[in-house]
Design a protein around this motif. Structure first.
Motif, mmCIF file in Angstrom:
data_model
loop_
_atom_site.group_PDB
_atom_site.id
_atom_site.type_symbol
_atom_site.label_atom_id
_atom_site.label_comp_id
_atom_site.label_asym_id
_atom_site.label_seq_id
_atom_site.Cartn_x
_atom_site.Cartn_y
_atom_site.Cartn_z
ATOM 1 N N GLU A 135 0.828 -1.208 0.000
ATOM 2 C CA GLU A 135 0.000 0.000 0.000
ATOM 3 C C GLU A 135 0.864 1.260 0.000
ATOM 4 N N VAL A 136 1.914 1.258 0.818
ATOM 5 C CA VAL A 136 2.751 2.451 0.953
ATOM 6 C C VAL A 136 3.444 2.790 -0.352
ATOM 7 N N ARG A 137 3.996 1.776 -1.020
ATOM 8 C CA ARG A 137 4.819 2.030 -2.197
ATOM 9 C C ARG A 137 4.025 2.588 -3.363
ATOM 10 N N ARG A 138 2.714 2.501 -3.341
ATOM 11 C CA ARG A 138 1.907 3.027 -4.431
ATOM 12 C C ARG A 138 1.473 4.479 -4.220
ATOM 13 N N GLN A 139 1.863 5.071 -3.102
ATOM 14 C CA GLN A 139 1.495 6.455 -2.823
ATOM 15 C C GLN A 139 2.516 7.398 -3.452
ATOM 16 N N ALA A 140 2.024 8.208 -4.405
ATOM 17 C CA ALA A 140 2.918 9.126 -5.102
ATOM 18 C C ALA A 140 3.558 10.123 -4.146
ATOM 19 N N ALA A 141 2.829 10.525 -3.100
ATOM 20 C CA ALA A 141 3.380 11.498 -2.152
ATOM 21 C C ALA A 141 4.617 10.940 -1.457
ATOM 22 N N MET A 142 4.586 9.667 -1.055
ATOM 23 C CA MET A 142 5.724 9.073 -0.384
ATOM 24 C C MET A 142 6.904 8.918 -1.339
ATOM 25 N N GLN A 143 6.630 8.622 -2.603
ATOM 26 C CA GLN A 143 7.698 8.539 -3.578
ATOM 27 C C GLN A 143 8.379 9.885 -3.776
ATOM 28 N N ALA A 144 7.594 10.966 -3.737
ATOM 29 C CA ALA A 144 8.163 12.303 -3.895
ATOM 30 C C ALA A 144 9.025 12.687 -2.690
ATOM 31 N N VAL A 145 8.547 12.367 -1.487
ATOM 32 C CA VAL A 145 9.345 12.633 -0.285
ATOM 33 C C VAL A 145 10.679 11.896 -0.373
ATOM 34 N N LEU A 146 10.640 10.635 -0.753
ATOM 35 C CA LEU A 146 11.850 9.834 -0.841
ATOM 36 C C LEU A 146 12.798 10.391 -1.896
#
Length: 414
Positions: free
Chosen positions: A337-348
């Motif tokens: 679930e986490v890896r599909r969130q675009a916001a988390m990818q941008a933070v990383l």
């Protein structure tokens, strides 16, 4: 009977559950890898893929890629965390512990022996061997900066984040500054960058319940917040050491090389470890297989205040790897679930660009300023860099050749 599929709460198709492996089998497999995996985190991941995907077929290509993606997302030693995750999937918590012990023990034991030799013979520190190790550390950190920048700093915005992070680390000192840089970079990434869209993919055969995952994540956060409070109330040296190494293990994004600036900022200015001793240990760590985070075992042995020696080495080693155990076990049930969130990818993406900047700052100070004193030193460092980047020589061979060249040139000039 064929193994039944592991239930997937997202409703996507799951891989069939693989047969469990005895912890002893997992330990022996990872022990062989710990004795032979030279070349740093990227090379470790290649060794793991060959062993567990191509040779043993413990994982599919997609499952392995999912594990690598999760561990790149987390702070800490990415290759060790992939090993922990594989052990967890194949043998539960015992399997994770067996995988970590097998992969970590060889390099940790060697570095503790090196540290004891440093303590026994102070004159060893002034020799050309240590100078050679410090010179080759310049080439190895430069290689890490070069490779990470090509992957993590594409585009003007990421280059800008990297440059600002490097300037902040150059101008200001201390681990809190570096933590602030990482936080600000994550916010900038969320506002300015866009993470890639991830398609629906194969599910990992997760064996950890979400309840267990939540408990591990809560324990990770509780220790990260609680240990500094305890260390402030009860300033015992052993508690201070746990505080430093647990915090570093919780905040290092970008792999083993990035542990250098964080540990240096924590240990050298405060007098816990002499600067030359620190850099000598970092250089020695390049000549052996296994994870670079085992540098903690070396540093625990050479600490100026107790507990040091073997007890200090074990204590610091456990403290720096403890966050990885908790994070891998905690995130694995929720990763899809986490890896599909675009916001988390941008933070990383923002954090990764800042990590390159922090490493670039460390390349100049303390690595360059403590090793390059002459044209001869510069030439040896350049040749070592070419050997690593262009000739793709193994790091242990470059380390040995650089030490030999430094020693021979010193004898010729005597």
């Amino acid at each position: 009977m064929p193994a039944s599929p592991v239930p997937d709460p997202t409703g996507l198709p799951a891989l069939p559950a693989s047969p469990r492996q005895p912890a002893w089998t997992i330990f022996l497999v990872f022990l062989r890898l710990g004795l032979s995996s030279f070349g740093g985190p990227a090379a470790h991941l290649g060794y793991f893929r060959h062993e567990f995907v191509a040779r043993r077929r413990w994982l599919s290509e997609q499952s392995y890629a999912d594990l690598v993606a999760m561990c790149q997302f987390l702070p800490g030693p990415s290759s060790s965390q992939v090993g922990l995750a594989i052990g967890l999937l194949r043998g539960g918590c015992r399997g994770a512990l067996a995988a970590w012990l097998g992969f970590t023990l060889p390099s940790a034991l060697v570095l503790m022996v090196v540290a004891l030799s440093v303590l026994e013979d102070a004159h060893w520190l002034s020799g050309e061997v240590v100078h050679g190790l410090k010179i080759v550390a310049v080439a190895i950190v430069a290689q890490a900066v070069w490779g990470m920048a090509q992957t993590l700093c594409r585009g003007p915005l990421r280059l800008l984040i990297m440059a600002l992070a490097a300037l902040a680390a150059w101008a200001l000192q201390g681990s809190l500054v570096q933590l602030g840089v990482i936080v600000v970079a994550g916010v900038a990434g969320r506002l300015l960058l866009h993470g890639p869209r991830i398609a629906r993919q194969e599910q990992l055969p997760v064996v950890v319940s979400r309840r267990t995952g939540r408990a591990c994540l809560l324990l990770f956060v509780g220790l990260l917040a609680g240990i500094p409070l305890l260390a402030a109330l009860y300033p015992a040296p052993w508690l201070q050491q746990i505080n430093i190494f647990y915090r570093v293990g919780s905040l290092v994004f970008g792999g083993g090389h990035v542990v250098l600036p964080l540990l240096q900022a924590e240990l050298v200015p405060s007098g816990w470890v002499n600067k030359d001793v620190f850099l000598a240990g970092y250089g020695a760590a390049q000549a052996i297989p296994g994870p670079l985070f085992t540098l903690a075992a070396y540093l625990g042995v050479v600490m100026s205040a107790g507990p040091n020696g073997l007890i200090g080495g074990v204590l610091c080693l456990l403290a720096i790897f403890a966050p990885s155990f908790l994070l891998v076990t905690g995130l694995l049930p929720f990763w899809d679930e986490v890896r599909r969130q675009a916001a988390m990818q941008a933070v990383l993406a923002g954090v990764n660009a800042a990590v390159v900047g922090l490493l670039l700052a460390a390349l100049y100070r303390p690595v360059w300023t403590s090793a390059i004193f002459s044209t001869r030193d510069l030439l040896i460092a350049l040749v070592a860099f070419v050997g690593l980047v262009r000739l793709r020589m193994p790091s242990w061979a470059v380390v040995l050749l650089a030490v030999l060249a430094t020693s021979l040139s010193a004898l010729a000039g005597a």
